[in-house]
Design an enzyme around this catalytic site. Structure first.
Site, short mmCIF file in Angstrom:
data_model
loop_
_atom_site.label_atom_id
_atom_site.label_comp_id
_atom_site.label_asym_id
_atom_site.label_seq_id
_atom_site.Cartn_x
_atom_site.Cartn_y
_atom_site.Cartn_z
N PRO A 1 57.01 37.18 38.70
CA PRO A 1 57.33 35.76 38.64
C PRO A 1 56.17 34.89 39.11
O PRO A 1 55.48 35.24 40.08
CB PRO A 1 58.54 35.63 39.58
CG PRO A 1 59.13 36.99 39.63
CD PRO A 1 57.97 37.93 39.51
N GLU A 2 55.94 33.79 38.41
CA GLU A 2 54.85 32.90 38.77
C GLU A 2 55.40 31.66 39.46
O GLU A 2 56.60 31.54 39.69
CB GLU A 2 54.02 32.58 37.52
CG GLU A 2 53.53 33.86 36.85
CD GLU A 2 52.52 33.64 35.75
OE1 GLU A 2 51.78 32.63 35.78
OE2 GLU A 2 52.43 34.49 34.85
N ARG B 1 44.08 43.54 35.75
CA ARG B 1 45.15 42.74 35.13
C ARG B 1 44.74 42.34 33.72
O ARG B 1 43.58 42.05 33.44
CB ARG B 1 45.43 41.48 35.97
CG ARG B 1 45.82 41.77 37.40
CD ARG B 1 47.13 42.53 37.51
NE ARG B 1 48.25 41.81 36.94
CZ ARG B 1 48.95 40.88 37.59
NH1 ARG B 1 48.65 40.58 38.85
NH2 ARG B 1 49.96 40.28 37.01
N LYS C 1 53.88 31.94 44.81
CA LYS C 1 54.80 32.96 44.32
C LYS C 1 55.77 33.43 45.40
O LYS C 1 56.45 34.44 45.23
CB LYS C 1 54.00 34.16 43.80
CG LYS C 1 53.06 33.83 42.65
CD LYS C 1 52.32 35.09 42.22
CE LYS C 1 51.32 34.80 41.13
NZ LYS C 1 50.64 36.04 40.68
#
Length: 273
Positions: free
Chosen positions: A2-3, A254, A49
């Site tokens: 989740p951002e 990433r 976050k």
């Protein structure tokens, strides 16, 4: 993971039901903590976050959801949609139970410890914060001149809130090379990048409906999806029809999605890419 906009929405969902209410029951990692019972929840806030829940006796609950965590809110007696065995935090107030499932980070701090805490006290300016400090965010970016831009803006110590989706999307929107060092970009470009990041995250954070689909492509036409490049490797760019590419960046490798034509390479790529 989740951002920042997701955590903002979670805080907005929990706050009206929890703030000002006395704690009826509290469990952390399946251990009941009686010392919080009877005390009130004073504030629920998202910070990048992270989610912070403050209690009037000076305790703060900190959770970070990472990849698999989630918060649910239930009315008294309502059937839970997940198993009790997966509940990391249970926070009950009159008529409502807030449950955090599968959170890899869930801990209690004293309010006085938050500012110096290694996880939440060292965060950069929150892109969704009411008092976002662009000057400080720019200073943090400039303090990493050799870092690839796509790595730097994901560093929560630089700015808080950007994750993998927004990293790829905001860099595409501003037509910036994710792999070039921060030093290759002008103050004007970085300022525009921060401004767009704030604006599009706020749009998604405040969008109505629980089932809101995150969108970063504001002027999409028929047949276009809600995002421009994220998870679209091999598909044609909506703007120029060049196939979208994906490469991995940083120590955690990433994924970064980008259009090689719309985001042309700037001189030599950073060795840290």
């Amino acid at each position: 993971m989740p951002e920042g906009d997701t955590l903002f929405r979670i805080a907005a969902q929990l706050a009206p039901s929890l703030e000002g209410q006395p704690v009826v029951a509290f469990e952390l990692q399946h251990v009941a903590l009686e010392r919080l019972v009877g005390h009130r929840v004073t504030r629920v806030e998202a910070r990048g976050k992270n989610l912070l829940v403050y209690f009037d006796e000076g305790t703060v609950l900190h959770t970070h959801l990472r990849m698999g965590g989630t918060w649910h809110l239930y009315r008294k007696g309502e059937r839970w949609r997940r198993s009790l065995a997966t509940a990391t935090v249970i926070l009950a107030v009159p008529d409502v139970v807030a449950v955090c499932f599968r959170a890899p980070v869930a801990r209690l701090l004293r309010t006085s410890m938050v500012r110096g805490d290694s996880m939440v006290g060292k965060l950069g300016p929150d892109l969704l914060g009411e008092s976002f400090d662009e000057v400080k965010a720019m200073e943090h970016l400039r303090a990493q001149p050799g870092a690839p831009l796509g790595v730097a803006i994901m560093d929560q110590r630089v700015v808080a809130g950007i994750g993998n989706v927004y990293k790829s999307e905001v860099l595409f929107h501003e037509k910036l090379d994710p792999f070039a060092p921060v030093s290759f970009f002008s103050d004007e470009e970085l300022s525009r990048l921060l401004a767009y990041s704030r604006r599009i995250m706020a749009v998604n954070a405040n969008a109505p409906g629980k089932g809101h689909t995150r969108t970063t492509r504001e002027s999409r036409t028929r047949g276009e999806g809600p995002v421009s490049v994220y998870r679209r490797a091999g598909e044609p760019c909506y703007d120029c029809r060049t196939p979208i590419l994906m490469e991995r960046q940083g120590e955690l490798r990433r994924s970064t999605y980008y259009c090689p034509r719309c985001q042309p390479e700037r001189r030599e790529r950073s060795a840290a890419s």
